[in-house]
Design a protein around this motif. Structure first.
Motif, PDB file in Angstrom:
ATOM      1  N   MET A   1      25.093   0.602   4.269  1.00  0.00           N
ATOM      2  CA  MET A   1      23.771   0.250   3.761  1.00  0.00           C
ATOM      3  C   MET A   1      23.905  -0.800   2.657  1.00  0.00           C
ATOM      4  SD  MET A   1      20.841   3.026   3.247  1.00  0.00           S
ATOM      5  CE  MET A   1      21.317   3.644   1.657  1.00  0.00           C
ATOM      6  N   ALA A  29      30.783  21.785  -0.386  1.00  0.00           N
ATOM      7  CA  ALA A  29      31.265  21.431   0.951  1.00  0.00           C
ATOM      8  C   ALA A  29      30.295  21.794   2.076  1.00  0.00           C
ATOM      9  CB  ALA A  29      32.614  22.098   1.205  1.00  0.00           C
ATOM     10  N   LEU A  32      28.206  19.130   3.767  1.00  0.00           N
ATOM     11  CA  LEU A  32      28.841  17.971   4.395  1.00  0.00           C
ATOM     12  C   LEU A  32      28.597  17.925   5.892  1.00  0.00           C
ATOM     13  CD1 LEU A  32      32.311  17.854   2.607  1.00  0.00           C
ATOM     14  CD2 LEU A  32      30.089  17.101   1.802  1.00  0.00           C
ATOM     15  N   LYS A  33      27.802  18.859   6.384  1.00  0.00           N
ATOM     16  CA  LYS A  33      27.596  18.893   7.830  1.00  0.00           C
ATOM     17  C   LYS A  33      26.453  17.998   8.290  1.00  0.00           C
ATOM     18  CE  LYS A  33      29.655  23.348   8.921  1.00  0.00           C
ATOM     19  NZ  LYS A  33      29.536  24.564   9.732  1.00  0.00           N
ATOM     20  N   ALA A  34      25.850  17.277   7.363  1.00  0.00           N
ATOM     21  CA  ALA A  34      24.745  16.398   7.731  1.00  0.00           C
ATOM     22  C   ALA A  34      25.257  15.196   8.506  1.00  0.00           C
ATOM     23  CB  ALA A  34      24.028  15.932   6.473  1.00  0.00           C
ATOM     24  N   VAL A  35      24.421  14.599   9.305  1.00  0.00           N
ATOM     25  CA  VAL A  35      24.820  13.395  10.039  1.00  0.00           C
ATOM     26  C   VAL A  35      24.067  12.164   9.539  1.00  0.00           C
ATOM     27  CG1 VAL A  35      25.548  14.601  12.120  1.00  0.00           C
ATOM     28  CG2 VAL A  35      23.166  13.886  11.878  1.00  0.00           C
ATOM     29  N   GLU A  36      23.222  12.360   8.550  1.00  0.00           N
ATOM     30  CA  GLU A  36      22.485  11.239   7.988  1.00  0.00           C
ATOM     31  C   GLU A  36      22.709  11.228   6.491  1.00  0.00           C
ATOM     32  OE1 GLU A  36      18.281  10.568   9.534  1.00  0.00           O
ATOM     33  OE2 GLU A  36      18.768  12.625  10.081  1.00  0.00           O
ATOM     34  N   ARG A  37      22.520  10.046   5.911  1.00  0.00           N
ATOM     35  CA  ARG A  37      22.652   9.973   4.471  1.00  0.00           C
ATOM     36  C   ARG A  37      21.271  10.207   3.876  1.00  0.00           C
ATOM     37  NH1 ARG A  37      24.623   4.925   0.805  1.00  0.00           N
ATOM     38  NH2 ARG A  37      23.489   5.758  -0.965  1.00  0.00           N
ATOM     39  N   SER A  83      37.767  13.296  -1.562  1.00  0.00           N
ATOM     40  CA  SER A  83      37.352  11.898  -1.479  1.00  0.00           C
ATOM     41  C   SER A  83      35.927  11.770  -0.951  1.00  0.00           C
ATOM     42  CB  SER A  83      38.308  11.137  -0.561  1.00  0.00           C
ATOM     43  OG  SER A  83      38.228  11.666   0.740  1.00  0.00           O
ATOM     44  N   GLU A  85      32.487  10.921  -0.103  1.00  0.00           N
ATOM     45  CA  GLU A  85      31.583   9.924  -0.658  1.00  0.00           C
ATOM     46  C   GLU A  85      30.210  10.539  -0.910  1.00  0.00           C
ATOM     47  OE1 GLU A  85      32.588   6.181   0.932  1.00  0.00           O
ATOM     48  OE2 GLU A  85      30.569   5.411   0.753  1.00  0.00           O
ATOM     49  N   HIS A  86      29.996  11.689  -0.276  1.00  0.00           N
ATOM     50  CA  HIS A  86      28.739  12.415  -0.447  1.00  0.00           C
ATOM     51  C   HIS A  86      28.420  12.651  -1.924  1.00  0.00           C
ATOM     52  CE1 HIS A  86      30.654  13.245   3.379  1.00  0.00           C
ATOM     53  NE2 HIS A  86      29.488  13.563   3.905  1.00  0.00           N
ATOM     54  N   TRP A  89      26.756   9.535  -3.107  1.00  0.00           N
ATOM     55  CA  TRP A  89      25.447   9.459  -2.447  1.00  0.00           C
ATOM     56  C   TRP A  89      24.435  10.374  -3.105  1.00  0.00           C
ATOM     57  CZ3 TRP A  89      27.615  10.438   3.164  1.00  0.00           C
ATOM     58  CH2 TRP A  89      28.351   9.318   3.561  1.00  0.00           C
ATOM     59  N   ASN A 111      33.988   4.946  -4.891  1.00  0.00           N
ATOM     60  CA  ASN A 111      32.873   5.347  -4.042  1.00  0.00           C
ATOM     61  C   ASN A 111      31.543   5.010  -4.705  1.00  0.00           C
ATOM     62  OD1 ASN A 111      34.467   6.310  -1.970  1.00  0.00           O
ATOM     63  ND2 ASN A 111      34.407   8.441  -2.663  1.00  0.00           N
ATOM     64  N   ASN A 115      28.474   2.058  -3.583  1.00  0.00           N
ATOM     65  CA  ASN A 115      27.125   2.516  -3.253  1.00  0.00           C
ATOM     66  C   ASN A 115      26.088   2.111  -4.288  1.00  0.00           C
ATOM     67  OD1 ASN A 115      27.222   4.363  -0.727  1.00  0.00           O
ATOM     68  ND2 ASN A 115      29.074   4.854  -1.876  1.00  0.00           N
TER      69      ASN A 115
ATOM     70  N   LEU B  43      25.470   5.011  11.166  1.00  0.00           N
ATOM     71  CA  LEU B  43      24.078   4.741  10.798  1.00  0.00           C
ATOM     72  C   LEU B  43      23.955   3.445  10.009  1.00  0.00           C
ATOM     73  CD1 LEU B  43      22.365   8.021   9.586  1.00  0.00           C
ATOM     74  CD2 LEU B  43      21.835   6.653  11.609  1.00  0.00           C
ATOM     75  N   GLN B  83      26.848  17.697  14.607  1.00  0.00           N
ATOM     76  CA  GLN B  83      27.844  16.699  14.195  1.00  0.00           C
ATOM     77  C   GLN B  83      28.719  16.269  15.376  1.00  0.00           C
ATOM     78  OE1 GLN B  83      30.141  17.866  10.691  1.00  0.00           O
ATOM     79  NE2 GLN B  83      28.980  16.427   9.446  1.00  0.00           N
TER      80      GLN B  83
END
Ligand code: SF4
Lengths: 197, 466
Positions: A1, A29, A32-37, A83, A85-86, A89, A111, A115, B43, B83
């Motif tokens: 992004m 932790a 961390l299972k999300a697939v979108e930011r 590490s 990056e979440h 974010w 990181n 961002n 994404l 996921q």
């Protein structure tokens, strides 16, 4: 992004006078299972912000309406651990643009810069004074000037200089990130590839 | 010509561009991705309207979130399933090879790469996962990256990186019976601490290192990041070439001969200079085990837990906090302590050699009644090989459960979690608080130490049963 352009910022700050805040505390932790930011801001400091039944913990700074602003001021050694990056974010997504501490973990610093989140390292003494200013007046403002690399406590008028890698500084000022840059030198990359073969 | 280290040779040959006052643009030969750190990168790419620049140089396999039983059924956890589906969709959309669940090449990304011959000497290799250092065993510059960097590689096959410093760790002499690569790793980290390698790339050398199999070298390089290093590597030799030869994606025919010629140049020149050098002796290394909550808190299995008397201030506080989390007392012996769980697996010790070592130890013995044991192959190929060699039969006869490939109890992001307060001997790489599940008490060790505890039910020196 692509990252937001960063020039100057005048804003109050949120104090978090805790040392060794690691990435597991910034974002546990299980998120961390999300697939979108998306929505990482909601889970920033999740286990400090909400109790087991998801009720806000009144004491925690993010739940105290008197503290607002785009600067997070934290204790020594901020961002150690994994590490992920979440972590960067979630801080950015919550609305912070600057984190001030007296020491940052390496990977977190990278990181953050990747961002659009500016980590500013200050001395221990200056940090103590910052906490004091915010405590006596939560609405006190601070000015960050990236071009001049200065941070000013508007209450005391004290200005300090901060360090930033010149390349990263340009990226932030122009709102350009590494990927824009890498794509811009794609010809060079392609010729490297053909020489290599 | 200027004398160079192995690391310099590979790094310098991959610098595409030097940014003024900034990092190197480093070209990446091989990129691995998994389900946790890649979705946001895809994404980002799409938001910019970019395509994957070199899709044939990226390979995907889901590992962190997969269940390790009933893999033929739909994944129950909705977020995990999502996921995995996202990874598959992204790979399909962008033409990236993926070895999804149940594929004959599925497995933990750092086990799959080497066994398919995707990992080759002299390469630069990255993955959004810190244990990418594993691939350094082949004489590669291999390291973990963040999600922004995953996006960089997808977009340009390059990343921006400052060049790390160089460290050499030499281990000389012959390893004693019962001492494995895992013990070397835990021994070194116990000596130099979890930050001893910070800012550096490590080259391992010396006769004890050269004597290791490729599997052993992978175990050692895998754990190099646990001492804070960016990565670890070992110069390739005949063993390396022999391992790579004939694998699915290894060069073939005339390409193989050409490759070998190039790979033979991959060594540190005699006069090359490192930023720091360390020497250890193999005969000082014994089977190791950790007693605390970071990989640097390791001792010889026959030693006592340190008293912590010499520690001061915050070091003292964190030592005490760590011991109280583990339920141990300063100065007590670790031998004979009760164990509840055994986990053999992960990208550190989930390869065929590890299963062989475990199986040959437990053969003809029985699992102790108080032990729950999970033996988890690192990949589908390891699983199949273990079946073929009769390892699985041996395990079953001795009362052990053999599961399906995945990261499993290494990080508790899937169903395999150690319950709070329980003691586990794990062959994986991290013993942080809560790493194997909230409240879980992890002790890191080799497959042999795990096997000894598995049959006795308590922490046991494997050499007393060999
Ligand atoms: S096995 Fe463990 S260390 Fe290895 S990739 Fe999986 S989670 Fe990471």
């Amino acid at each position: 992004m692509p990252i937001d352009k960063f020039t100057t910022l005048v804003t109050p700050a949120v104090p978090l006078p805790i040392e060794n805040v690691d990435t597991d505390q910034i974002i546990p932790a299980r998120f961390l299972k999300a697939v979108e930011r998306k929505g990482f801001g909601d889970n920033l400091f999740r286990d400090w912000r909400y109790d087991k039944s998801n009720q806000p913990i009144a004491d925690f700074v993010l739940n105290q309406p008197k503290y607002q602003g785009k600067i997070l001021v934290a204790g020594k050694n901020f961002g150690s651990g994994s590490s992920r990056e979440h972590a960067a974010w979630s801080i950015f997504d919550y609305g912070f643009r600057v984190v001030v501490s007296s020491f940052f973990a390496d990977i977190f610093k990278n990181n953050a810069l990747n961002n659009g989140l500016l980590p500013i390292q200050v001395s221990e003494e200056y940090l103590v004074k910052l906490f004091a200013t915010i405590e006596s007046n939560p609405a006190a403002t601070f000015e960050v000037n990236l071009e001049k690399q200065t941070f000013t406590n508007n209450t005391t008028g004290e200005t300090i200089a901060f360090e930033i890698n010149p390349y990263k500084k340009q990226c932030l000022l122009n709102g350009q990130d590494d990927i824009d840059f890498l794509v811009s030198i794609q010809k060079e990359i392609a010729s490297f590839e053909s020489n290599k073969r | 010509m200027e004398a160079k280290t192995l690391f310099d040779k590979i790094w310098d040959a991959h610098v595409v561009h030097q940014v003024d006052g900034g990092p190197n643009v480093l070209y990446i030969d091989r990129h691995f991705i998994h389900e946790v750190t890649s979705p946001v990168a895809f994404l980002g790419l799409e938001k910019r309207g970019l395509k994957v620049y070199r899709p044939q140089q990226t390979t995907a396999t889901p590992d962190h979130n997969v269940p390790t039983i009933n893999q033929h059924l739909a994944i129950k956890d909705e977020l995990s399933r999502n996921q995995l589906d996202t990874l598959s969709n992204n790979c399909e959309k962008h033409n990236i090879s993926i070895y999804a669940l149940n594929h004959k090449w599925h497995g933990i990304v750092h086990v799959v790469g080497p066994e398919l011959g995707l990992t080759q000497p002299g390469m630069t290799i990255v993955c959004g996962d810190s244990h990418t250092s594993t691939h350094g065993a082949f004489g590669c510059v291999a390291f973990g990256i963040g999600t922004s960097e995953v996006e960089m590689v997808l977009a340009s096959q390059c990343i921006l990186q400052p060049k790390p410093k160089k460290m050499r760790i030499v281990v000389e002499g012959e390893l004693k019976t019962g001492v494995t690569a895992k013990d070397i790793a835990l021994y070194i980290i116990s000596k130099i601490s979890t930050s001893g390698g910070t800012g550096h790339f490590i080259e391992f050398g010396g006769s004890a290192i050269r004597s290791l199999s490729m599997e052993g070298r992978m175990t050692l390089c895998n754990m190099s990041i646990e001492c804070g290093a960016r990565g670890g590597m070992i110069a390739p030799d005949e063993k390396t070439f022999e391992y790579v030869k004939g694998r699915e994606f290894a060069p073939k025919g005339a390409d193989w001969d050409k490759a070998i010629e190039k790979w033979k140049e991959l060594y540190t020149d005699v006069d090359a200079v490192f930023d720091s050098e360390l020497l250890f002796w193999a005969d000082d290394i014994e089977p190791m085990i950790t007693y605390g909550t970071n990989p640097g808190m390791g001792i010889k299995i026959t030693d006592k837990i340190p008293t912590g008397e010499d520690l001061k201030g915050t070091d003292r506080i964190s030592f005490e906090k760590s011991l109280s989390y583990m339920g141990f007392k300063p100065g007590e012996s670790i031998l004979g302590k009760a164990v509840d769980y055994i986990f053999v697996g992960s990208c550190t010790n989930g390869r065929i050699e590890d299963l062989r070592a475990f199986a040959s130890f437990v053969k003809g013995k029985k699992k102790a009644d108080n032990i729950t044991a999970w033996i988890v192959p690192g990949s589908k190929q390891v699983e199949q090989q273990a079946i073929k060699e009769g390892i699985v039969d041996i395990l079953h006869e001795a009362g052990f459960e053999f599961r399906q490939p995945g990261c499993s109890a290494c990080l508790a992001m899937n169903d395999d979690k150690i319950p709070a307060g329980k003691y586990a001997i794990a062959t994986s790489n991290r013993n942080f608080e809560g790493r194997q599940g909230p409240g879980a008490r992890t002790m890191l060790a080799s497959p042999l130490v795990a096997a000894a505890a598995a049959v006795t039910g308590v922490i046991t020196d494997p050499r007393t049963l060999m």
